[in-house]
Write an enzyme that holds these catalytic residues in place. Sequence first.
Site, PDB file in Angstrom:
ATOM      1  N   GLU A 125      -7.895  -4.553   8.778  1.00  0.00           N
ATOM      2  CA  GLU A 125      -6.797  -3.582   8.643  1.00  0.00           C
ATOM      3  C   GLU A 125      -5.620  -4.378   8.108  1.00  0.00           C
ATOM      4  O   GLU A 125      -4.980  -5.121   8.841  1.00  0.00           O
ATOM      5  CB  GLU A 125      -6.492  -2.923   9.982  1.00  0.00           C
ATOM      6  N   CYS A 153       2.533   0.157  11.852  1.00  0.00           N
ATOM      7  CA  CYS A 153       1.416  -0.417  11.116  1.00  0.00           C
ATOM      8  C   CYS A 153       0.946   0.492  10.000  1.00  0.00           C
ATOM      9  O   CYS A 153       0.115   0.097   9.199  1.00  0.00           O
ATOM     10  CB  CYS A 153       0.255  -0.715  12.075  1.00  0.00           C
TER      11      CYS A 153
END
Length: 595
Positions: free
Chosen positions: A297, A331
């Site tokens: 990620e 994020c």
Amino acid sequence: MAIWWPLLVLGFAFALCKFLLMLIPPNVPSIDVDASDVMDDRNQTKKDSYIYIPPRGRTVQSDKVQCYEPATMKYLGFFSALTPIEVKDRVAHVRKAQKVWAKSSFKQRRQFLRVLLKYIIEHQELICEISSRDTGKTMVDASLGEIMTTCEKITWLLAEGERWLKPEYRCSGRSMLHKKSKVEFHPLGVIGAIVSWNYPFHNLFNPMLAAVFSGNGAVIKVSEHASWSGLFYFRIIQAALAAVEAPENLVDVITGFAETGEALVSSVDKIIFVGSPGVGKMIMRNAADTLIPVTLELGGKDAFIVCDDVDVSHVAQVAVRAVLQSSGQNCAGAERFYVHRGIYSSFVAEVVKIVKSVSAGPPLAGKYDMGAICLLEHAEKLQNLVDDAVDKGAEIAGRGSFGNLRGDAVDQFFPPTVIVNVNHSMRLMQEETFGPIMPIMKVESDGEAIKLANDCRYGLGCAVFSGSQRRAKEIASQLHCGIAAINDFAATYMCQSLPFGGVKDSGFGRFAGMEGLRACCLVKAVVEDRWWPYIKTMIPKPIQYPVAENGFDFQQSLVEALYGLNVWDRLRALVDVLKILSEYNTPPSNGRRSD
């Protein structure tokens, strides 16, 4: 009616009993976690605290990880940077414990989750304050990003985790009707995770919860920028594991720099990485040596598209929250705004009005809407992005304000900034910002917004707002990214049943949802006889060794009988199959069996 009446009564009684059982609270033990050392001297308004002055420029790796509050530069302490030998030793201890835990029941695993959930709910303020001190985020932002997301993941695992880890039966197909086919999900062993600093509590718990519930051990390397909080949160995990009598050392948290992370990658059975594309590529190269699975990620630069039929004031509030959440530390941050010409001016005006009301300051020293920037010298990078945009024709439409900052920490804050007249030649529209900057670009049509949104190296998420849900869904369906929110922002992450991850430079693989849970497993395909021992697999005579002359004719007829498109052709082929088989079942006239 005489038949249905008793069934209705029984059904009602069953539902009532189930409801009454829900009212009985589960027997969940409480755990005690010592927080005295982390809560000492926590007042951010004190003037006589020891101030840490970190070295500027490229971080020099040493044998110690230094920790400090980014909002005040108050020194928090240091932790050892583990050597490769120490990392391998810690992983070995976890691997030994995992072999025991792999045999644990789902009942025991659920109890572990309940113990954690109970502690989190009862200690929200403590958890948020620790996160706030270590990363600079406000208490509200910590609650939204740390507490709610983690609680949502735990409750989803409690409700559905066992279901997705049980054997899953599949169709056996036409040729294997006499077989049962299933997929089994076994623990991989030790799951390694290298996580980022932006949400120290959730980023630690997220991989750990999936790993432990699926029967694995876990070793998590916390960021060198959030080690102080990470090691306190580790105490919570240790206490909860002890409360359910889990094997000692099932989970471990390690600290260090690149060398520590590299050693972890080479020691575990799967690695999950949350961070930058550059480091993600290094992780892949190291993982190739042992051929372990990798989930990456790698951040994003989410597009936020606003159509001309929205409630401007409402969407403006959502947009500002999407940018300023944890001082731009989210994020999946909204970093590019594409607004239709018809409402562009009114949208910008509304956003500027909101941003000018926002104040930034030490989050525990007063009532501030935005906290500090966690990374050293990141404010300088943000200003460089703004300067580049202004040099190329952009304009600063509005900025927020600062509260009472200490001179030692002034470089850790950046005012929330709205920029207009931007275009894709500017670095601000291409590079991941990770800061409270809101560039707003005017578009003429949905097609232009889609084209611009896809013109980016990242592909994590997007948000699309329209008064027509159908229109918003049509736009979102054409955006090349892993997650999409319709008339909302980042709502997908609060739905923990959904997978999370991106494409392009945002990485690959998924965590969360059943996809993320099963990604922690060895996925094993199993076939067995359906009616054993009465019906077993027998090799037809024509293709037994030595293969008969008409063996291929038999195979041709069998294939058409099983898969032919026309039912009459399939029946004709079936007759041919039976004819060939009958030749081997009919004894020859001379008493000898034919070949």
